[in-house]
Write a protein that holds these residues in place. Sequence first.
Motif, mmCIF file in Angstrom:
data_model
loop_
_atom_site.group_PDB
_atom_site.id
_atom_site.type_symbol
_atom_site.label_atom_id
_atom_site.label_comp_id
_atom_site.label_asym_id
_atom_site.label_seq_id
_atom_site.Cartn_x
_atom_site.Cartn_y
_atom_site.Cartn_z
ATOM 1 N N ALA A 33 0.840 -1.199 0.000
ATOM 2 C CA ALA A 33 0.000 0.000 0.000
ATOM 3 C C ALA A 33 0.875 1.249 0.000
ATOM 4 N N HIS A 34 1.897 1.264 0.830
ATOM 5 C CA HIS A 34 2.798 2.414 0.895
ATOM 6 C C HIS A 34 3.520 2.615 -0.437
ATOM 7 N N ALA A 35 4.060 1.549 -0.994
ATOM 8 C CA ALA A 35 4.819 1.654 -2.245
ATOM 9 C C ALA A 35 3.927 2.097 -3.401
ATOM 10 N N HIS A 36 2.770 1.477 -3.552
ATOM 11 C CA HIS A 36 1.885 1.829 -4.657
ATOM 12 C C HIS A 36 1.299 3.236 -4.479
ATOM 13 N N GLY A 37 0.957 3.594 -3.257
ATOM 14 C CA GLY A 37 0.432 4.933 -3.015
ATOM 15 C C GLY A 37 1.449 6.004 -3.350
ATOM 16 N N THR A 38 2.681 5.798 -2.933
ATOM 17 C CA THR A 38 3.730 6.779 -3.195
ATOM 18 C C THR A 38 4.027 6.875 -4.689
ATOM 19 N N LEU A 39 4.250 5.749 -5.341
ATOM 20 C CA LEU A 39 4.628 5.781 -6.752
ATOM 21 C C LEU A 39 3.497 6.264 -7.662
ATOM 22 N N LEU A 40 2.270 5.832 -7.400
ATOM 23 C CA LEU A 40 1.158 6.284 -8.241
ATOM 24 C C LEU A 40 0.926 7.786 -8.102
ATOM 25 N N ASN A 41 1.132 8.318 -6.920
ATOM 26 C CA ASN A 41 0.944 9.754 -6.753
ATOM 27 C C ASN A 41 2.087 10.543 -7.367
ATOM 28 N N LEU A 42 3.283 9.983 -7.416
ATOM 29 C CA LEU A 42 4.358 10.634 -8.160
ATOM 30 C C LEU A 42 4.040 10.662 -9.652
ATOM 31 N N ILE A 43 3.461 9.579 -10.165
ATOM 32 C CA ILE A 43 3.033 9.546 -11.568
ATOM 33 C C ILE A 43 1.917 10.568 -11.796
ATOM 34 N N LEU A 44 1.014 10.672 -10.852
ATOM 35 C CA LEU A 44 -0.081 11.634 -10.958
ATOM 36 C C LEU A 44 0.450 13.067 -11.005
ATOM 37 N N ILE A 45 1.416 13.374 -10.152
ATOM 38 C CA ILE A 45 2.020 14.709 -10.142
ATOM 39 C C ILE A 45 2.749 14.969 -11.462
ATOM 40 N N GLY A 46 3.487 13.985 -11.941
ATOM 41 C CA GLY A 46 4.193 14.134 -13.212
ATOM 42 C C GLY A 46 3.241 14.370 -14.371
ATOM 43 N N ALA A 47 2.138 13.635 -14.415
ATOM 44 C CA ALA A 47 1.151 13.812 -15.479
ATOM 45 C C ALA A 47 0.500 15.191 -15.391
ATOM 46 N N ALA A 48 0.243 15.644 -14.166
ATOM 47 C CA ALA A 48 -0.365 16.957 -13.995
ATOM 48 C C ALA A 48 0.587 18.065 -14.440
#
Length: 115
Positions: A53-68
Amino acid sequence: MVSPSQLGTGLIRQGWISLALWITFGVLLEGLIGFRTPSYLDDGVRREMFRMAHAHGTLLNLILIGAAICTRLNMIRLGRMTSLGLGAAAILLPTGFLFGGLWHFKDEPGPAILL
């Protein structure tokens, strides 16, 4: 019609807030290890699901920030459905791992892993 800057603003806000929450959760997990908490250390399924949960939450939100950021700089164009899908995935995937570790069977994650 939603402009790309509005989509980018919403995604970047969600990304930073969620990133802060998941990193804080990771610090909490480190604290549970440091204080040798038996309910966390003795349960292998819970420990693995929380780490996921920690790993996926952190990495997916980094991808979200990058896409934004790329959307706001007009490097890519995200449609409304793509934006909603990214935002939902950044919430549902790590939350499924988290709840799968909270309520689980003997050696299997709980039904919330289906999120």
